[in-house]
Design a protein around this motif. Sequence first.
Motif, PDB file in Angstrom:
ATOM      1  N   TRP B 139       0.858  -1.183   0.000  1.00  0.00           N
ATOM      2  CA  TRP B 139       0.000   0.000   0.000  1.00  0.00           C
ATOM      3  C   TRP B 139       0.887   1.224   0.000  1.00  0.00           C
ATOM      4  N   ALA B 166      -0.963   4.054  -7.799  1.00  0.00           N
ATOM      5  CA  ALA B 166      -1.323   2.680  -7.412  1.00  0.00           C
ATOM      6  C   ALA B 166      -1.872   1.902  -8.605  1.00  0.00           C
ATOM      7  N   PRO B 175      -7.899   1.531  -7.146  1.00  0.00           N
ATOM      8  CA  PRO B 175      -7.297   1.525  -5.801  1.00  0.00           C
ATOM      9  C   PRO B 175      -8.210   2.186  -4.765  1.00  0.00           C
ATOM     10  N   ASP B 222      -5.504   0.890  -0.220  1.00  0.00           N
ATOM     11  CA  ASP B 222      -4.350   0.769  -1.116  1.00  0.00           C
ATOM     12  C   ASP B 222      -3.520   2.046  -1.111  1.00  0.00           C
TER      13      ASP B 222
END
Lengths: 338, 338
Positions: B139, B166, B175, B222
């Motif tokens: 993350w 991400a 995400p 995330d």
Amino acid sequence: MKIALDAMGGDHAPAHPVAAAVQALARFPQIERLVLVGDEEAVRRELAVHGAQPSDRLHIFHASQVIEMTDSAVEAVRKKKDSSLCRAVDLVKEGAVDAVVSAGNTGALVAACTIKLRTLPGVDRAGLACPMPSRSGVWLLLDAGASVDARAEHLLAYGCMGSIYAQHILGIPSPRVGLLSVGTEESKGNELTKEAFPLLQQAPIHFIGNVEGHGLFEGAADVVVCDGFVGNITLKTAESLAKTTFKWIKEEIQANPLRMAGALLAKGAFQTIKKKTSADEYGGALLLGVNGICVKAHGSSSVHALFNSLRVACESVTRQVNPLIIEALSPQKHSPAP
Amino acid sequence: MKIALDAMGGDHAPAHPVAAAVQALARFPQIERLVLVGDEEAVRRELAVHGAQPSDRLHIFHASQVIEMTDSAVEAVRKKKDSSLCRAVDLVKEGAVDAVVSAGNTGALVAACTIKLRTLPGVDRAGLACPMPSRSGVWLLLDAGASVDARAEHLLAYGCMGSIYAQHILGIPSPRVGLLSVGTEESKGNELTKEAFPLLQQAPIHFIGNVEGHGLFEGAADVVVCDGFVGNITLKTAESLAKTTFKWIKEEIQANPLRMAGALLAKGAFQTIKKKTSADEYGGALLLGVNGICVKAHGSSSVHALFNSLRVACESVTRQVNPLIIEALSPQKHSPAP
């Protein structure tokens, strides 16, 4: 001494608080009376599980309401006057008990104590002093989340109160007080820490300057002062990472029989460190700055964590730091040295 | 692609940067040229240690000055114009390289990139996106410390930029973006998060609301957005605790020969998790929001950490997220949905 325990506070109430109460009464003879505050019928049922019942040392104080974890703090305190949390704090206010312990809604507990007990002279905002593990022992994180958007003078008061707690309850002579920041140099930090730094420098404490996240668990300071927003995130991040690391190690070990055999031999090492890094061991956080003794236990407290919170309450009643805090923060003491 | 590496940045310079450069050139054929920026003689000496020397793919760009970790950020950038850090960023500005990697002074690197490269249209403040481990993968923590005292609109931009990173670099479809706070309810937080919450709700991202410290390593989100002060403390606390936990376990194991034998059998499990929780594995933090590609490695970076930072730079050059950020933050996109 007499202690009130919020029997309905926390994720596992009333089971965990009642079990912790039974253990604490067996272990701490200095508790003359423990008052379980909450739904009488539910508390009696839980007591029966442990073969216990109300006695001279174990009272039940009935309260018809419960403050939920999702309740808005100040509103809950205003509206749920007959909640276990509010009634437990009322008992302190009335002098019926010497301290209160609760695993309930943090915001509501802070609000109830601030509204009902008031803050000490010289203290504007209460702060939660949370004991944490370090290489060599224990350090205090303060404020661990009693209030957000702190001002510099609040951090100053936290530094003074934390120093007194560390000295008189944890037994650390001349505790090193650090300001949590993003660099050790005085110039590093945000507006709040830059304003608080010179105030802490002039305070009658052993201020060692800024400390970084890197140093916390290596014992960089005995008392680490910060805003409640930062403190709460630091606390929860650390607790979660410690737990997660052990979970990950366990999963990896269970993936392979040889590893499992090895882990069995090394089990003692894991248990020691798991215990050392477990929030359960350190007992609750003392709410410093209110005119009374209040210990906040985690919402998810185990029986052992609540037992340790009762231990912290006993220590706090014995060691009485509030008169020392009032003296340290009195206007004469507070002004900078000439 | 061409990459500049600050050969004098970090606690172990030039040894670690030079060693990482040699490894990266062997491993990443997509690097046409790696430019080591720093004291030529010192860099040549380090190259000799690895039996390497300047070549078509490995250049040395001499810079006579070094920005120290203790230097004031903006002042250092203004005064040390011939520092390795400034010269490396200059190479990006001039288009001589596609990206810069440095383990030097964070504040100075952010200042140099902001002053020399400028921020992207729609971005007021750059943010460091730091990859961290979770149960299921990785993350992003953003801002990990590029700037303190952020405003709500900065957190909004971090959310949008982090989401793009991400998705396009970490390969996470849609995400989940969370706002780091002290409770999951919208009402929980400080002034900054309460103001940022509705802005993030209206942004064209998958905003899941507040996340707490408890959820970070369990994969609660995330992308986790926060002020750089909070992010830096969270990052350093987590890194330090992971390291300390393993140190404590090691000490406990070494206290007893039986435990040592067991630990040997279970060694693989430790190594996997130690690797998983080590900052070295995740490479550097990408400075999002500046008009260029800049990767910040830890000041204390190992060779492996710097090697991974060069990997992040390669990925960032290949995946080019800046045009996507400009598009996402353009005024048309930025206005709330009707």
